[in-house]
Design a protein around this motif. Structure first.
Motif, short mmCIF file in Angstrom:
data_model
loop_
_atom_site.label_atom_id
_atom_site.label_comp_id
_atom_site.label_asym_id
_atom_site.label_seq_id
_atom_site.Cartn_x
_atom_site.Cartn_y
_atom_site.Cartn_z
N LEU A 65 0.80 -1.23 0.00
CA LEU A 65 0.00 0.00 0.00
C LEU A 65 0.83 1.28 0.00
O LEU A 65 0.43 2.27 -0.62
CB LEU A 65 -0.96 0.00 1.19
CG LEU A 65 -2.22 -0.87 1.05
CD1 LEU A 65 -3.06 -0.81 2.32
CD2 LEU A 65 -3.05 -0.42 -0.15
N PRO A 66 2.00 1.34 0.69
CA PRO A 66 2.78 2.59 0.63
C PRO A 66 3.16 3.00 -0.79
O PRO A 66 3.28 4.20 -1.08
CB PRO A 66 4.03 2.26 1.45
CG PRO A 66 3.56 1.24 2.43
CD PRO A 66 2.57 0.41 1.68
N ILE A 67 3.35 2.03 -1.70
CA ILE A 67 3.68 2.37 -3.09
C ILE A 67 2.54 3.14 -3.74
O ILE A 67 2.76 3.99 -4.62
CB ILE A 67 3.97 1.08 -3.89
CG1 ILE A 67 5.19 0.37 -3.31
CG2 ILE A 67 4.20 1.38 -5.36
CD1 ILE A 67 5.52 -0.95 -3.97
N ILE A 68 1.30 2.91 -3.28
CA ILE A 68 0.13 3.62 -3.82
C ILE A 68 -0.13 4.90 -3.04
O ILE A 68 -0.28 5.99 -3.62
CB ILE A 68 -1.12 2.71 -3.75
CG1 ILE A 68 -0.88 1.41 -4.52
CG2 ILE A 68 -2.35 3.44 -4.29
CD1 ILE A 68 -1.95 0.36 -4.29
N LEU A 69 -0.17 4.78 -1.72
CA LEU A 69 -0.64 5.89 -0.88
C LEU A 69 0.37 7.01 -0.73
O LEU A 69 0.01 8.19 -0.79
CB LEU A 69 -1.03 5.34 0.50
CG LEU A 69 -2.20 4.35 0.53
CD1 LEU A 69 -2.43 3.83 1.94
CD2 LEU A 69 -3.48 5.01 0.00
N PRO A 71 2.96 8.18 -2.67
CA PRO A 71 3.05 9.13 -3.80
C PRO A 71 1.77 9.94 -4.00
O PRO A 71 1.82 11.15 -4.26
CB PRO A 71 3.33 8.23 -5.00
CG PRO A 71 3.89 6.98 -4.42
CD PRO A 71 3.20 6.80 -3.11
N MET A 72 0.59 9.29 -3.87
CA MET A 72 -0.67 9.99 -4.10
C MET A 72 -0.95 11.04 -3.03
O MET A 72 -1.68 12.01 -3.30
CB MET A 72 -1.82 8.99 -4.15
CG MET A 72 -1.83 8.12 -5.41
SD MET A 72 -3.28 7.05 -5.47
CE MET A 72 -3.12 6.39 -7.13
N MET A 73 -0.41 10.86 -1.86
CA MET A 73 -0.63 11.81 -0.77
C MET A 73 0.50 12.83 -0.66
O MET A 73 0.51 13.66 0.26
CB MET A 73 -0.77 11.06 0.56
CG MET A 73 -2.04 10.23 0.67
SD MET A 73 -2.15 9.41 2.25
CE MET A 73 -3.85 8.85 2.22
N GLY A 74 1.45 12.75 -1.56
CA GLY A 74 2.53 13.73 -1.55
C GLY A 74 3.53 13.55 -0.42
O GLY A 74 4.21 14.49 -0.02
N GLY A 79 9.60 6.45 -6.74
CA GLY A 79 10.90 5.79 -6.83
C GLY A 79 11.53 5.61 -5.45
O GLY A 79 12.10 4.55 -5.16
N ALA A 80 11.41 6.63 -4.60
CA ALA A 80 11.99 6.56 -3.26
C ALA A 80 11.28 5.49 -2.41
O ALA A 80 11.91 4.79 -1.62
CB ALA A 80 11.89 7.92 -2.57
N VAL A 81 9.96 5.35 -2.59
CA VAL A 81 9.22 4.32 -1.84
C VAL A 81 9.63 2.93 -2.31
O VAL A 81 9.88 2.03 -1.50
CB VAL A 81 7.69 4.50 -2.02
CG1 VAL A 81 6.95 3.42 -1.26
CG2 VAL A 81 7.26 5.86 -1.54
N SER A 82 9.72 2.74 -3.62
CA SER A 82 10.03 1.43 -4.17
C SER A 82 11.41 0.93 -3.74
O SER A 82 11.61 -0.28 -3.54
CB SER A 82 9.94 1.46 -5.70
OG SER A 82 8.64 1.84 -6.11
N PHE A 447 9.80 -1.15 6.06
CA PHE A 447 10.83 -0.13 5.84
C PHE A 447 10.23 1.11 5.16
O PHE A 447 10.61 2.25 5.45
CB PHE A 447 11.97 -0.69 4.99
CG PHE A 447 12.64 -1.88 5.61
CD1 PHE A 447 12.72 -2.02 6.99
CD2 PHE A 447 13.19 -2.88 4.82
CE1 PHE A 447 13.33 -3.12 7.57
CE2 PHE A 447 13.81 -3.98 5.39
CZ PHE A 447 13.88 -4.11 6.77
N ALA A 448 9.27 0.90 4.26
CA ALA A 448 8.61 2.02 3.59
C ALA A 448 7.81 2.84 4.59
O ALA A 448 7.80 4.09 4.53
CB ALA A 448 7.70 1.51 2.47
N LEU A 449 7.11 2.18 5.52
CA LEU A 449 6.38 2.91 6.56
C LEU A 449 7.31 3.76 7.41
O LEU A 449 7.00 4.91 7.74
CB LEU A 449 5.64 1.92 7.46
CG LEU A 449 4.33 1.33 6.96
CD1 LEU A 449 3.71 0.44 8.03
CD2 LEU A 449 3.35 2.42 6.57
#
Length: 601
Positions: A65-69, A71-74, A79-82, A447-449
């Motif tokens: 979900l972080p890959i979606i949320l 970037p969409m929430m700014g 790329g940084a999330v992935s 790690f993304a969280l």
């Protein structure tokens, strides 16, 4: 009522769809009313936490979900999330799993287990001790689930043999006693005949004679012995099943690659405290966690011994010579061991690579002297070579080393006369089948969280909110948080629990100015203390299906073990751990953040 019942059943069967759709809508006012990066990141974390706890979607899918949320929430760029999904900690995890798969494929773990059990013996307490030691040791290197799934059938076979042997011995004893006591049998038969001939006895006298007859009849005594034997081995089966699954969970805490929460701790430390000097590596973690594991294992053995075997040490440990029952049960394990045959070249090769890997891990950065990585590669102060590097290097050998001894004549020929190519110790089909790829995504989601919390400022806000905790003594904070995590992990996966709690604990440690590891290490180990419920962890579920257990059996045994685990890890962090990690002083990397290292304002 039938309509309501059907409606409730329909709602229950479709609950996951409702949770997936309704939960985001219910939480939506949070980022709309408070339009800040912290609130938006909080929305994503709460949503993921609820999805993880309810398991309305697979855990690994929720971790994406972080890959979606974000970037969409700014909050972060895509790329940084992935990038967060394949870090050095993931490589360490993959390398450790490849070693475990190789060990399992060539049955090296079964050979080690049976060899140790043959040395220990088959007396109840010694048997339990042997199974606990072997399960804990294997779980340090292969998955807790694989260890439990392998050890429980062995324990069941041994206990079944012990039970049948003891039943046959009791039968022989009974027959011998019957032959030696002809006068006793004659007296009983005369009593039976007299009872049948006395037609004029009143009802009360008949009942008394029946009770007397049943009480003293050999058949009745034999039946009561059989019942006692059943109860004894039911209890022993429960104790042995619990000892195996608990030992597997405890053993996994001893090494950095033993269980997923340990890897998450290392990854979160590297993520949240850059420049920490590799404070958590294989050697440092083993130095703290192995003594803690041994202490926890000993106390667990004492508690299970008390619960299921009692404290008759002579009976449990069986002082003296082995009897026929012990010899027959011993032969069951000996036959299982003999089925494995002599050690093959593949087993020796896997064992050699495994030993080399562990040696390289321990000597890479031992702490008290410069390790080989520092001398050869890390001389400029930067840590170029990590535990993940070593794990991947050694695990690649499994795809290179042949599974049979090379000979001048090659590896034989097929039906067409073509020379056969040698099979390697591992091939990709085996790895693809056995590798838990979902855990790698789950690690990346954690790690993304953590990265999103740092970027959005949520970590800083949480830290400031938790500042009043500074008035509470640190040891009390560590114990309370360990209790909270141990309770939470009973109804949620240990991976999700650790992923959610560690970033919050890191923020709290900054706010109240205590060493981050003082609270993060106890809570990481507490996440593996899921002992009370069958659904809490796969080893518990396997034991529950094998061991004739009831939920209340696991709750009674597991509750005390949770307390033991929390007390031992907090004892460790306040004694040898305090000295190892210099807990009395805040480290130089304490205020380093991801933002600072990236040059962000």
């Amino acid at each position: 009522m039938k309509i309501i019942g059907r409606l409730l059943k329909w709602l229950w069967y479709h609950r996951n769809y409702f949770i997936i759709i309704i939960t985001p809508l219910v939480l939506l006012p949070l980022p709309l009313i408070i339009p800040t990066p912290e609130a938006r990141c909080g929305y994503a974390i709460i949503l993921m936490a609820l999805y993880w706890c309810t398991e309305c979607m697979p855990l690994a899918v929720t971790a994406l979900l972080p890959i979606i949320l974000f970037p969409m929430m700014g909050i972060m760029k895509a790329g940084a999330v992935s990038v967060e999904y394949l870090k050095d900690s993931n490589m360490l995890f993959i390398g450790g799993l490849l070693v475990a798969i190789a060990v399992e494929r060539w049955n090296l773990h079964k050979r080690i287990a049976l060899r140790v059990l043959l040395l220990v013996g088959v007396r109840p307490a010694l048997l339990m001790m042997g199974f606990m030691f072997v399960s804990a040791f294997l779980s340090m290197w292969i998955s807790n689930t694989a260890t439990t799934a392998m050890m429980l059938p062995i324990s069941q076979a041994v206990l079944e043999q012990l039970k049948s042997t003891e039943a046959r011995a009791d039968e022989r004893d009974f027959q011998a006693a019957a032959e030696d006591n002809q006068a006793f049998e004659l007296e009983i038969s005369q009593t039976k005949q007299e009872n049948k001939d006395e037609k004029q006895m009143d009802t009360k006298a008949q009942l008394e004679d029946t009770v007397y007859e049943n009480e003293w009849s050999p058949e009745s005594l034999q039946e009561s012995k059989k019942k006692a034997l059943e109860e004894k081995y039911d209890l022993l089966t429960k104790g042995m099943s619990l000892s195996v699954c608990y030992s597997a969970s405890i053993g996994g805490t001893a090494t950095l690659t033993g269980t997923t929460p340990n890897i998450i701790l290392k990854g979160q430390m590297d993520e949240l405290f850059p420049g920490n000097g590799d404070v958590i590596n294989f050697a440092s973690w083993f130095g703290f966690a192995f003594p803690n594991m041994v202490l926890m294992l000993v106390l667990t053995f004492i508690w299970l011994q008390f619960m299921f075997l009692g404290f008759n040490l002579k009976l449990s440990f069986g002082c003296g010579r082995r009897n026929d029952r012990d010899k027959e049960a011993y032969m069951v394990m000996r036959q299982e061991y003999n089925k494995l045959g002599r050690m093959k070249f593949a087993e020796w090769a896997v064992l050699t690579i495994f030993v080399l890997l562990v040696a390289l891990w321990f000597t890479r950065e031992p702490g008290f002297i410069d390790g080989w990585a520092t001398v050869l590669f890390n001389q400029k102060g930067d840590s170029f070579v990590s535990d993940g590097t070593v794990a991947i290097l050694m695990s690649m050998l499994f795809f290179i080393v042949p599974s049979r001894m090379p000979t001048c004549r090659g590896y034989g020929q097929d039906d067409a006369g073509e020379l056969l190519t040698p099979l390697t110790l591992l091939n990709w089909d085996v790895v693809h089948e056995r590798m838990p790829w979902n855990i790698i995504l789950l690690l990346g989601g954690g790690f993304a969280l953590a990265a999103g919390s740092e970027e959005s400022g949520l970590s800083k806000w949480l830290g400031e909110s938790l500042a009043p905790l500074e008035k509470i003594p640190p040891f009390a904070i560590a114990i309370l948080l360990s209790l909270l995590v141990a309770t939470f992990t009973e109804c949620s996966s240990n991976t999700a629990t650790t992923t959610l709690f560690l970033p919050i604990l890191a923020s709290m440690s900054r706010a109240i100015k205590i060493h981050p590891l003082y609270v993060m290490i106890p809570c990481t180990i507490a996440a593996s203390l899921a002992f009370m419920l069958p659904v809490a962890t796969p080893p518990n579920a396997i034991a529950f299906s094998f061991g004739k257990l009831k939920v209340i059996d696991m709750v009674k045994a597991g509750f005390i073990l949770n307390i033991i685990g929390i007390l031992t890890v907090n004892l460790g962090i306040n004694t040898w751990g305090y000295a190892m990690f210099d807990m009395g002083n805040l480290p130089h990397w304490f205020n380093n953040t991801q933002n600072a290292t990236q040059g962000n304002p």
